[in-house]
Design a protein around this motif. Structure first.
Motif, PDB file in Angstrom:
ATOM      1  N   ASP A 254      -3.635 -37.973 -35.251  1.00 39.17           N
ATOM      2  CA  ASP A 254      -4.538 -38.734 -34.389  1.00 39.17           C
ATOM      3  C   ASP A 254      -3.787 -39.348 -33.217  1.00 39.17           C
ATOM      4  O   ASP A 254      -2.644 -39.800 -33.370  1.00 39.17           O
ATOM      5  N   ALA A 255      -4.447 -39.401 -32.068  1.00 42.77           N
ATOM      6  CA  ALA A 255      -3.847 -40.014 -30.884  1.00 42.77           C
ATOM      7  C   ALA A 255      -3.573 -41.492 -31.155  1.00 42.77           C
ATOM      8  O   ALA A 255      -4.359 -42.160 -31.826  1.00 42.77           O
ATOM      9  N   PRO A 256      -2.461 -42.003 -30.652  1.00 40.06           N
ATOM     10  CA  PRO A 256      -2.135 -43.414 -30.880  1.00 40.06           C
ATOM     11  C   PRO A 256      -3.113 -44.342 -30.158  1.00 40.06           C
ATOM     12  O   PRO A 256      -3.620 -44.015 -29.087  1.00 40.06           O
ATOM     13  N   LYS A 257      -3.360 -45.496 -30.766  1.00 39.17           N
ATOM     14  CA  LYS A 257      -4.239 -46.489 -30.142  1.00 39.17           C
ATOM     15  C   LYS A 257      -3.520 -47.198 -28.994  1.00 39.17           C
ATOM     16  O   LYS A 257      -4.117 -47.542 -27.997  1.00 39.17           O
ATOM     17  N   LYS A 258      -2.221 -47.419 -29.154  1.00 41.27           N
ATOM     18  CA  LYS A 258      -1.403 -48.034 -28.109  1.00 41.27           C
ATOM     19  C   LYS A 258      -0.339 -47.037 -27.680  1.00 41.27           C
ATOM     20  O   LYS A 258       0.344 -46.461 -28.526  1.00 41.27           O
ATOM     21  N   LEU A 259      -0.212 -46.860 -26.385  1.00 42.10           N
ATOM     22  CA  LEU A 259       0.774 -45.932 -25.845  1.00 42.10           C
ATOM     23  C   LEU A 259       2.049 -46.713 -25.546  1.00 42.10           C
ATOM     24  O   LEU A 259       2.013 -47.740 -24.875  1.00 42.10           O
ATOM     25  N   SER A 260       3.184 -46.232 -26.055  1.00 41.82           N
ATOM     26  CA  SER A 260       4.421 -47.017 -26.041  1.00 41.82           C
ATOM     27  C   SER A 260       5.334 -46.780 -24.842  1.00 41.82           C
ATOM     28  O   SER A 260       6.379 -47.406 -24.747  1.00 41.82           O
TER      29      SER A 260
ATOM     30  N   LYS B 189       8.286 -30.329 -31.917  1.00 42.74           N
ATOM     31  CA  LYS B 189       7.425 -29.259 -32.438  1.00 42.74           C
ATOM     32  C   LYS B 189       6.127 -29.851 -32.983  1.00 42.74           C
ATOM     33  O   LYS B 189       6.134 -30.808 -33.763  1.00 42.74           O
ATOM     34  N   GLY B 190       5.008 -29.310 -32.524  1.00 39.73           N
ATOM     35  CA  GLY B 190       3.700 -29.733 -33.018  1.00 39.73           C
ATOM     36  C   GLY B 190       3.197 -31.050 -32.458  1.00 39.73           C
ATOM     37  O   GLY B 190       2.180 -31.561 -32.912  1.00 39.73           O
ATOM     38  N   THR B 191       3.902 -31.597 -31.467  1.00 44.62           N
ATOM     39  CA  THR B 191       3.450 -32.866 -30.886  1.00 44.62           C
ATOM     40  C   THR B 191       2.477 -32.613 -29.738  1.00 44.62           C
ATOM     41  O   THR B 191       2.383 -31.508 -29.206  1.00 44.62           O
ATOM     42  N   ARG B 192       1.780 -33.668 -29.390  1.00 43.55           N
ATOM     43  CA  ARG B 192       0.852 -33.641 -28.260  1.00 43.55           C
ATOM     44  C   ARG B 192       1.204 -34.820 -27.357  1.00 43.55           C
ATOM     45  O   ARG B 192       1.916 -35.722 -27.765  1.00 43.55           O
ATOM     46  N   LEU B 193       0.679 -34.783 -26.145  1.00 40.09           N
ATOM     47  CA  LEU B 193       0.871 -35.877 -25.190  1.00 40.09           C
ATOM     48  C   LEU B 193      -0.427 -36.640 -25.012  1.00 40.09           C
ATOM     49  O   LEU B 193      -1.493 -36.030 -24.895  1.00 40.09           O
ATOM     50  N   ALA B 194      -0.321 -37.939 -24.969  1.00 41.99           N
ATOM     51  CA  ALA B 194      -1.454 -38.793 -24.601  1.00 41.99           C
ATOM     52  C   ALA B 194      -1.035 -39.543 -23.343  1.00 41.99           C
ATOM     53  O   ALA B 194       0.138 -39.922 -23.208  1.00 41.99           O
ATOM     54  N   HIS B 195      -1.963 -39.724 -22.422  1.00 35.81           N
ATOM     55  CA  HIS B 195      -1.648 -40.508 -21.233  1.00 35.81           C
ATOM     56  C   HIS B 195      -2.892 -41.241 -20.746  1.00 35.81           C
ATOM     57  O   HIS B 195      -4.013 -40.815 -20.980  1.00 35.81           O
ATOM     58  N   GLU B 196      -2.622 -42.352 -20.106  1.00 36.02           N
ATOM     59  CA  GLU B 196      -3.665 -43.171 -19.497  1.00 36.02           C
ATOM     60  C   GLU B 196      -3.198 -43.473 -18.074  1.00 36.02           C
ATOM     61  O   GLU B 196      -2.143 -44.094 -17.884  1.00 36.02           O
ATOM     62  N   VAL B 197      -3.949 -43.008 -17.094  1.00 38.10           N
ATOM     63  CA  VAL B 197      -3.580 -43.246 -15.701  1.00 38.10           C
ATOM     64  C   VAL B 197      -3.906 -44.690 -15.345  1.00 38.10           C
ATOM     65  O   VAL B 197      -5.038 -45.141 -15.515  1.00 38.10           O
ATOM     66  N   LEU B 198      -2.896 -45.409 -14.873  1.00 43.69           N
ATOM     67  CA  LEU B 198      -3.064 -46.801 -14.480  1.00 43.69           C
ATOM     68  C   LEU B 198      -3.324 -46.933 -12.990  1.00 43.69           C
ATOM     69  O   LEU B 198      -4.089 -47.786 -12.551  1.00 43.69           O
TER      70      LEU B 198
END
Length: 145
Positions: free
Chosen positions: A96-102, A65-74
């Motif tokens: 805030d969006a994470p600096k490193k995507l896990s 609940k209340g989360t967002r998705l961050a993605h980086e296309v490789l």
């Protein structure tokens, strides 16, 4: 053509993230084929659009609940005119969006009636410490790129 297709394929991921951010399980599920497979980072396997949407409906109301998705296309690779494999780094977050995507993710998309849909998704949590240990003891296992 490939540039147009690449744009269309990556737009699917952006639209998935938008539906996730709204907590809209039906819109999220609509991006998947009727018989899609979806493997979470904990190893849960969902089969089919209805299962994916239904599980996310509950997840969006509870744990996510209340989360967002961050993605980086490789990488986007086309295995023909109607199949694309997309490798990404990604994560869920609040604030805030994470600096490193896990997480490391693989999407297989197919063109269905002119529209790109996700036929398979696999999500794995990265273990950077374990990678470093493995590479230290067996350097030849480190990816070339």
């Amino acid at each position: 053509m490939m540039t147009t297709d690449r744009t269309a394929v990556t737009a699917v991921l952006d639209s998935l993230a938008d539906a996730w951010g709204r907590g809209d399980a039906d819109a999220y599920g609509a991006h998947f084929t009727e018989d899609a497979t979806y493997v979470t980072f904990v190893g849960t396997r969902y089969s089919g659009r209805d299962d994916i949407a239904g599980s996310h409906r509950v997840l969006f109301e509870k744990f996510l609940k209340g989360t967002r998705l961050a993605h980086e296309v490789l990488d986007v690779r086309f295995l023909g005119a109607d199949v694309a494999v997309v490798s990404t780094n990604g994560d869920t977050y609040k604030g805030d969006a994470p600096k490193k995507l896990s997480k490391v993710q693989t999407y297989t998309l197919v063109r269905d009636g002119g529209r790109w849909l996700v036929a398979a998704f696999h999500n794995t949590r990265r273990k950077p410490l374990m990678e470093r240990v493995s590479f230290a003891f067996a350097p030849e296992t480190k990816p070339k790129r």
